[in-house]
Design a protein around this motif. Structure first.
Motif, PDB file in Angstrom:
ATOM      1  N   VAL A   3       3.225  -6.431  -6.026  1.00 44.53           N
ATOM      2  CA  VAL A   3       2.442  -7.616  -5.692  1.00 44.53           C
ATOM      3  C   VAL A   3       2.812  -8.091  -4.283  1.00 44.53           C
ATOM      4  O   VAL A   3       3.991  -8.282  -3.977  1.00 44.53           O
ATOM      5  CB  VAL A   3       2.702  -8.763  -6.699  1.00 44.53           C
ATOM      6  N   GLY A   4       1.798  -8.289  -3.459  1.00 42.45           N
ATOM      7  CA  GLY A   4       2.000  -8.853  -2.130  1.00 42.45           C
ATOM      8  C   GLY A   4       1.459 -10.275  -2.092  1.00 42.45           C
ATOM      9  O   GLY A   4       0.331 -10.516  -2.517  1.00 42.45           O
ATOM     10  N   ILE A   5       2.255 -11.198  -1.589  1.00 39.74           N
ATOM     11  CA  ILE A   5       1.854 -12.607  -1.521  1.00 39.74           C
ATOM     12  C   ILE A   5       1.822 -13.019  -0.060  1.00 39.74           C
ATOM     13  O   ILE A   5       2.830 -12.940   0.645  1.00 39.74           O
ATOM     14  CB  ILE A   5       2.831 -13.501  -2.306  1.00 39.74           C
ATOM     15  N   GLU A   6       0.655 -13.460   0.400  1.00 37.76           N
ATOM     16  CA  GLU A   6       0.460 -13.808   1.814  1.00 37.76           C
ATOM     17  C   GLU A   6      -0.377 -15.075   1.924  1.00 37.76           C
ATOM     18  O   GLU A   6      -1.461 -15.163   1.352  1.00 37.76           O
ATOM     19  CB  GLU A   6      -0.228 -12.655   2.548  1.00 37.76           C
ATOM     20  N   ILE A   7       0.106 -16.039   2.699  1.00 38.54           N
ATOM     21  CA  ILE A   7      -0.578 -17.321   2.809  1.00 38.54           C
ATOM     22  C   ILE A   7      -1.750 -17.282   3.786  1.00 38.54           C
ATOM     23  O   ILE A   7      -2.712 -18.037   3.635  1.00 38.54           O
ATOM     24  CB  ILE A   7       0.434 -18.426   3.213  1.00 38.54           C
ATOM     25  N   MET A   8      -1.713 -16.388   4.787  1.00 37.92           N
ATOM     26  CA  MET A   8      -2.782 -16.334   5.788  1.00 37.92           C
ATOM     27  C   MET A   8      -3.965 -15.530   5.262  1.00 37.92           C
ATOM     28  O   MET A   8      -3.821 -14.347   4.930  1.00 37.92           O
ATOM     29  CB  MET A   8      -2.260 -15.729   7.099  1.00 37.92           C
ATOM     30  N   ILE A  17       0.835  -1.205   0.000  1.00 40.01           N
ATOM     31  CA  ILE A  17       0.000   0.000   0.000  1.00 40.01           C
ATOM     32  C   ILE A  17       0.869   1.254   0.000  1.00 40.01           C
ATOM     33  O   ILE A  17       0.609   2.211  -0.747  1.00 40.01           O
ATOM     34  CB  ILE A  17      -0.944   0.005   1.221  1.00 40.01           C
ATOM     35  N   GLN A  18       1.921   1.255   0.807  1.00 39.73           N
ATOM     36  CA  GLN A  18       2.806   2.429   0.834  1.00 39.73           C
ATOM     37  C   GLN A  18       3.502   2.609  -0.511  1.00 39.73           C
ATOM     38  O   GLN A  18       3.687   3.738  -0.970  1.00 39.73           O
ATOM     39  CB  GLN A  18       3.828   2.290   1.960  1.00 39.73           C
ATOM     40  N   ALA A  19       3.871   1.502  -1.144  1.00 41.23           N
ATOM     41  CA  ALA A  19       4.487   1.591  -2.475  1.00 41.23           C
ATOM     42  C   ALA A  19       3.522   2.237  -3.468  1.00 41.23           C
ATOM     43  O   ALA A  19       3.933   2.975  -4.370  1.00 41.23           O
ATOM     44  CB  ALA A  19       4.885   0.205  -2.956  1.00 41.23           C
ATOM     45  N   GLY A  20       2.235   1.984  -3.290  1.00 41.25           N
ATOM     46  CA  GLY A  20       1.232   2.543  -4.183  1.00 41.25           C
ATOM     47  C   GLY A  20       1.122   4.053  -4.124  1.00 41.25           C
ATOM     48  O   GLY A  20       0.631   4.678  -5.071  1.00 41.25           O
ATOM     49  N   ASP A  46      -7.417  -8.440   5.077  1.00 40.87           N
ATOM     50  CA  ASP A  46      -7.155  -7.086   5.581  1.00 40.87           C
ATOM     51  C   ASP A  46      -6.457  -6.234   4.530  1.00 40.87           C
ATOM     52  O   ASP A  46      -6.748  -5.040   4.384  1.00 40.87           O
ATOM     53  CB  ASP A  46      -6.296  -7.149   6.844  1.00 40.87           C
ATOM     54  N   ALA A  47      -5.539  -6.844   3.788  1.00 44.59           N
ATOM     55  CA  ALA A  47      -4.839  -6.115   2.729  1.00 44.59           C
ATOM     56  C   ALA A  47      -5.807  -5.637   1.648  1.00 44.59           C
ATOM     57  O   ALA A  47      -5.695  -4.511   1.148  1.00 44.59           O
ATOM     58  CB  ALA A  47      -3.751  -6.996   2.119  1.00 44.59           C
ATOM     59  N   LEU A  48      -6.765  -6.487   1.300  1.00 45.08           N
ATOM     60  CA  LEU A  48      -7.759  -6.093   0.299  1.00 45.08           C
ATOM     61  C   LEU A  48      -8.622  -4.934   0.796  1.00 45.08           C
ATOM     62  O   LEU A  48      -8.959  -4.023   0.031  1.00 45.08           O
ATOM     63  CB  LEU A  48      -8.641  -7.288  -0.057  1.00 45.08           C
ATOM     64  N   LYS A  49      -8.972  -4.962   2.079  1.00 43.01           N
ATOM     65  CA  LYS A  49      -9.742  -3.857   2.655  1.00 43.01           C
ATOM     66  C   LYS A  49      -8.940  -2.560   2.612  1.00 43.01           C
ATOM     67  O   LYS A  49      -9.466  -1.494   2.290  1.00 43.01           O
ATOM     68  CB  LYS A  49     -10.131  -4.195   4.097  1.00 43.01           C
ATOM     69  N   ALA A  50      -7.655  -2.660   2.939  1.00 46.76           N
ATOM     70  CA  ALA A  50      -6.794  -1.477   2.918  1.00 46.76           C
ATOM     71  C   ALA A  50      -6.651  -0.929   1.500  1.00 46.76           C
ATOM     72  O   ALA A  50      -6.659   0.282   1.282  1.00 46.76           O
ATOM     73  CB  ALA A  50      -5.426  -1.813   3.502  1.00 46.76           C
ATOM     74  N   LEU A  51      -6.539  -1.827   0.530  1.00 47.87           N
ATOM     75  CA  LEU A  51      -6.413  -1.396  -0.865  1.00 47.87           C
ATOM     76  C   LEU A  51      -7.673  -0.679  -1.338  1.00 47.87           C
ATOM     77  O   LEU A  51      -7.595   0.341  -2.040  1.00 47.87           O
ATOM     78  CB  LEU A  51      -6.127  -2.602  -1.753  1.00 47.87           C
ATOM     79  N   LYS A  52      -8.832  -1.189  -0.945  1.00 45.50           N
ATOM     80  CA  LYS A  52     -10.089  -0.537  -1.314  1.00 45.50           C
ATOM     81  C   LYS A  52     -10.157   0.870  -0.732  1.00 45.50           C
ATOM     82  O   LYS A  52     -10.573   1.827  -1.411  1.00 45.50           O
ATOM     83  CB  LYS A  52     -11.270  -1.375  -0.824  1.00 45.50           C
TER      84      LYS A  52
END
Length: 201
Positions: free
Chosen positions: A78-83, A66-69, A89-95
């Motif tokens: 691209v962020g890759i997270e298994i959990m 998000i900060q890179a954006g 939460d990342a998708l919510k932050a991006l929205k």
């Protein structure tokens, strides 16, 4: 000054995104292994017009991406997270980041993937970041084999673990502020030469 405003924007976004299934920290410095905004700025300096494909392996709640954006650079990040909880939460932050309130620049291509980074092709990366404190030897061995597929001169930033492949040249070291305290970052560049082999230690 601009870096400080960018960091503050990210903090405000994550104050609005409670942890899913985790302690409800709004302070990034308390959220597990999160990379501090100040340290993210150090990472972003490696992104250039020619080196603009960026991957965060084990991206957690997406703070780095998000900060890179908001970096005002034309990048693919691209962020890759298994959990799944952290990915959600990342998708919510991006929205939120793309909302009229925060207005993330439109010249960035951000994406989050819910999977193991060992299952994802990131060979087009120019810059890779990984906070590796919790990774065991087997994970590091597999990860390093994947790094062999990166393009020549790709930059790899690894926190709290060292690479042991001769194909990667150590460019420098730095201290990053992490959620668990001080992290030691190793900055590598993939060599242009061939004949990579493991170092016997």
């Amino acid at each position: 000054m601009f870096e400080a405003r960018r960091s503050e924007t990210v903090r405000k976004i994550y104050e609005r995104v409670p942890h899913s299934g985790e302690p409800n920290y709004t302070d990034l410095s308390l959220s597990g292994g999160a990379t501090s905004p100040e340290s993210v700025e150090k990472i972003l300096k490696y992104l250039t017009p020619r080196q603009h494909n960026f991957y965060d392996l084990g991206s957690g709640r997406g703070e780095v991406i998000i900060q890179a954006g908001f970096s005002n650079k034309k990048i693919k990040a691209v962020g890759i997270e298994i959990m799944k909880e952290r990915h959600d939460d990342a998708l919510k932050a991006l929205k939120l980041a793309r909302s009229e309130e925060f207005k993330m620049p439109g010249n960035v291509d951000l994406k989050f993937i819910n999977d193991s980074f060992l299952n994802v092709d990131f060979s087009d990366a120019d810059v890779v970041y990984v906070s590796a404190l919790a990774f065991d030897d087997n994970t590091m061995k597999e990860l390093q084999s994947r790094f062999m597929n990166l393009k020549d001169n790709a930059v790899i930033i690894v926190v709290d673990k060292e690479l042991d492949i001769r194909r990667f040249e150590l460019q420098g070291e730095d201290n990053y502020k992490m959620g668990y305290g001080k992290g030691h970052a190793y900055i590598y560049k993939k060599r242009e030469d061939t004949g990579a082999e493991f170092i016997n230690r």
